[in-house]
Design a protein around this motif. Sequence first.
Motif, PDB file in Angstrom:
ATOM      1  N   ASP A 173      -4.500   3.991   7.220  1.00  0.00           N
ATOM      2  CA  ASP A 173      -3.755   2.818   6.263  1.00  0.00           C
ATOM      3  C   ASP A 173      -3.539   1.930   5.371  1.00  0.00           C
ATOM      4  O   ASP A 173      -2.951   0.807   4.989  1.00  0.00           O
ATOM      5  CB  ASP A 173      -4.745   1.663   7.616  1.00  0.00           C
ATOM      6  N   TRP A 174      -4.469   2.526   4.024  1.00  0.00           N
ATOM      7  CA  TRP A 174      -4.857   1.878   3.406  1.00  0.00           C
ATOM      8  C   TRP A 174      -3.129   1.462   2.126  1.00  0.00           C
ATOM      9  O   TRP A 174      -3.129   0.112   1.637  1.00  0.00           O
ATOM     10  CB  TRP A 174      -5.547   2.264   2.056  1.00  0.00           C
ATOM     11  N   PRO A 175      -2.583   2.190   1.954  1.00  0.00           N
ATOM     12  CA  PRO A 175      -1.185   2.252   1.857  1.00  0.00           C
ATOM     13  C   PRO A 175      -0.354   0.808   2.308  1.00  0.00           C
ATOM     14  O   PRO A 175       0.472   0.261   1.224  1.00  0.00           O
ATOM     15  CB  PRO A 175      -0.632   3.999   1.542  1.00  0.00           C
TER      16      PRO A 175
ATOM     17  N   ARG B  24      -3.093  -2.100   1.671  1.00  0.00           N
ATOM     18  CA  ARG B  24      -3.717  -2.882   0.327  1.00  0.00           C
ATOM     19  C   ARG B  24      -2.373  -3.715  -0.111  1.00  0.00           C
ATOM     20  O   ARG B  24      -2.977  -4.627  -1.141  1.00  0.00           O
ATOM     21  CB  ARG B  24      -3.619  -2.038  -0.524  1.00  0.00           C
ATOM     22  N   ARG B  25      -1.334  -3.778  -0.038  1.00  0.00           N
ATOM     23  CA  ARG B  25      -0.058  -4.373  -0.360  1.00  0.00           C
ATOM     24  C   ARG B  25      -0.200  -6.038   0.499  1.00  0.00           C
ATOM     25  O   ARG B  25      -0.248  -7.313  -0.268  1.00  0.00           O
ATOM     26  CB  ARG B  25       1.615  -4.057   0.467  1.00  0.00           C
TER      27      ARG B  25
ATOM     28  N   ARG C 119      -8.274  -5.281  -3.549  1.00  0.00           N
ATOM     29  CA  ARG C 119      -7.842  -4.127  -3.570  1.00  0.00           C
ATOM     30  C   ARG C 119      -8.559  -3.226  -4.992  1.00  0.00           C
ATOM     31  O   ARG C 119      -9.102  -2.322  -4.667  1.00  0.00           O
ATOM     32  CB  ARG C 119      -6.041  -4.218  -4.330  1.00  0.00           C
TER      33      ARG C 119
ATOM     34  N   GLU D 108     -11.210  -0.220  -4.164  1.00  0.00           N
ATOM     35  CA  GLU D 108     -10.167   0.708  -4.763  1.00  0.00           C
ATOM     36  C   GLU D 108     -11.367   1.720  -5.766  1.00  0.00           C
ATOM     37  O   GLU D 108     -12.043   2.710  -6.054  1.00  0.00           O
ATOM     38  CB  GLU D 108      -8.947   0.922  -5.053  1.00  0.00           C
TER      39      GLU D 108
ATOM     40  N   ALA E 298      -5.784   4.240  -5.852  1.00  0.00           N
ATOM     41  CA  ALA E 298      -4.131   4.129  -5.692  1.00  0.00           C
ATOM     42  C   ALA E 298      -3.742   5.189  -6.460  1.00  0.00           C
ATOM     43  O   ALA E 298      -4.231   5.687  -7.848  1.00  0.00           O
ATOM     44  CB  ALA E 298      -3.460   2.804  -5.902  1.00  0.00           C
TER      45      ALA E 298
END
Length: 105
Positions: A80-82, A85-86, A93, A97, A105
């Motif tokens: 689910d990170w993509p 992160r938004r 973030r 990361e 990313a």
Amino acid sequence: MSTLLSRWEDVGRRVPGSLADLRGPATGVVSLPPHLVWSGLTRFDLADLRLRMSMYRTVITGGGRADAERYLNADILVADWPLLRRGLGQSYRRAWEDRISALGA
């Protein structure tokens, strides 16, 4: 005169050392404790993407390292990170990361 700490201060110290430390559930309904959610929704069905994102965002931004280790699941976080992160501030973030390379990313 005392000053309140910024909610972004020491964000990096709240990030677990590795994905292996995240032992949260992958299925079911999770009830978060009052120190994380003091009003409103307290139960999150992990099968519901919106509820899952809300829970993960709550734990990441409002919880400590032990909360992340208890409530977050490594496989779900990576998957689910993509999207997740938004919805996080830049300091969150970057901290996550930087500490957990699988989230880079």
